[in-house]
Design an enzyme around this catalytic site. Sequence first.
Site, PDB file in Angstrom:
ATOM      1  N   GLY A 162      23.007  30.864  18.347  1.00  0.00           N
ATOM      2  CA  GLY A 162      23.757  30.575  19.562  1.00  0.00           C
ATOM      3  C   GLY A 162      25.245  30.444  19.291  1.00  0.00           C
ATOM      4  CG  ASN A 220      26.699  33.736  22.393  1.00  0.00           C
ATOM      5  OD1 ASN A 220      25.786  33.066  21.897  1.00  0.00           O
ATOM      6  ND2 ASN A 220      26.706  34.084  23.671  1.00  0.00           N
ATOM      7  CB  THR A 221      28.460  30.364  24.493  1.00  0.00           C
ATOM      8  OG1 THR A 221      29.060  29.697  25.611  1.00  0.00           O
ATOM      9  CG2 THR A 221      27.031  29.867  24.335  1.00  0.00           C
ATOM     10  N   GLY A 222      29.951  27.785  23.593  1.00  0.00           N
ATOM     11  CA  GLY A 222      29.833  26.332  23.515  1.00  0.00           C
ATOM     12  C   GLY A 222      29.980  25.768  22.123  1.00  0.00           C
ATOM     13  N   GLY A 245      28.136  26.212  19.511  1.00  0.00           N
ATOM     14  CA  GLY A 245      27.940  27.188  18.449  1.00  0.00           C
ATOM     15  C   GLY A 245      29.204  27.962  18.142  1.00  0.00           C
ATOM     16  CB  SER A 266      19.619  15.773  22.197  1.00  0.00           C
ATOM     17  OG  SER A 266      19.925  15.035  23.368  1.00  0.00           O
ATOM     18  CE1 TYR A 297      17.486  19.902  25.051  1.00  0.00           C
ATOM     19  CE2 TYR A 297      17.950  17.574  25.417  1.00  0.00           C
ATOM     20  CZ  TYR A 297      18.318  18.804  24.894  1.00  0.00           C
ATOM     21  OH  TYR A 297      19.504  18.922  24.203  1.00  0.00           O
TER      22      TYR A 297
END
Length: 328
Positions: free
Chosen positions: A38, A40-42, A44, A167, A192
């Site tokens: 991941g 590519n965004t946020g 990451g 988390s 989650y």
Amino acid sequence: MPPDSTDAALFGSAFAVPEDWSARLIPDLGGRLAVITGGNTGLGLATARELARAGADVVLAVRSTGRGAAAAADIRQAAPRSRVDVHRLDLADLGSVGDFADRFLDEYPALDLLINNAGVMATSRQTTADGFELQFGVNHLGHFALTGRLLPALAAATAARVVTVSSALHAVGRLDFRDLQSRRHYRRLRAYGTSKLANLLFTGELDRRAQAAGLALRAYAVNPGYAATSLLTAGRPGVLRPLLALPNALLAVGPRTGALPTLCAATLPGLPGATYLAPRHLSGLRGTPAVLPPSPHARHRPTATRLWEISQSLTTTHYDFPTPARLP
């Protein structure tokens, strides 16, 4: 599992992270290679960018190679001397995990840093390509299979680290081995939290098994705190997105700050394995990284061992440690 059944050896470190720790303290990572799922965004992307700025070469393991290419261009602009590669990886498909691992092992001799960052959050009940409940399948089983398939490259590195993003909501998770796929009962946030609890149990067991096998491999889990990313709003009905985005705007930190626990776990010299890093203030929501104790459920060794064995069976991924592990 009762609180008094926890094992202090799992996430029992009292290591003190400097209160002023920031990305500027990352040591030189020249010659090291990192894989970020991941990326590519946020969080990451922020993690990949800072690792590259410190000199590491990075591989962005992403579902969309188009978005990955755009992220790679951003990283190259910030760190022009680092190599940035993009490879497709869909953690919701064990076939894709195997394809990624095979390509990686063919191309790269060793892996120094594996950042298990990608994830999905609080989705409606869906299943992966292999029939697993989506959140448990992507957040835990996908990364479990990926780490196991990449173990030869991790073992070939001088001092590899595996960092898995959990988390604070792991505290609401509960592992029901009679219903791991939540077929009988499904609640979005509980599912989650269960996947994030599994991340912690996996981390503790991976570190324990690696040490028993004599590997110079250490595993860490992190909580990024309340970070403003698209994870909360992704896949939500349009009418709900403004309401869900409001707490992000008012309370959350940006991805660069949210990535600090991951970056600290990946690079801080002397950090003991099986350590859980989270923001030091507001019960793990904000602040610089610190070593914090996870919930008692995340420190229960029999549960960690049982989850490991079941995860091997579900993913048909067996960790081939270089020497037979004699577990303590």
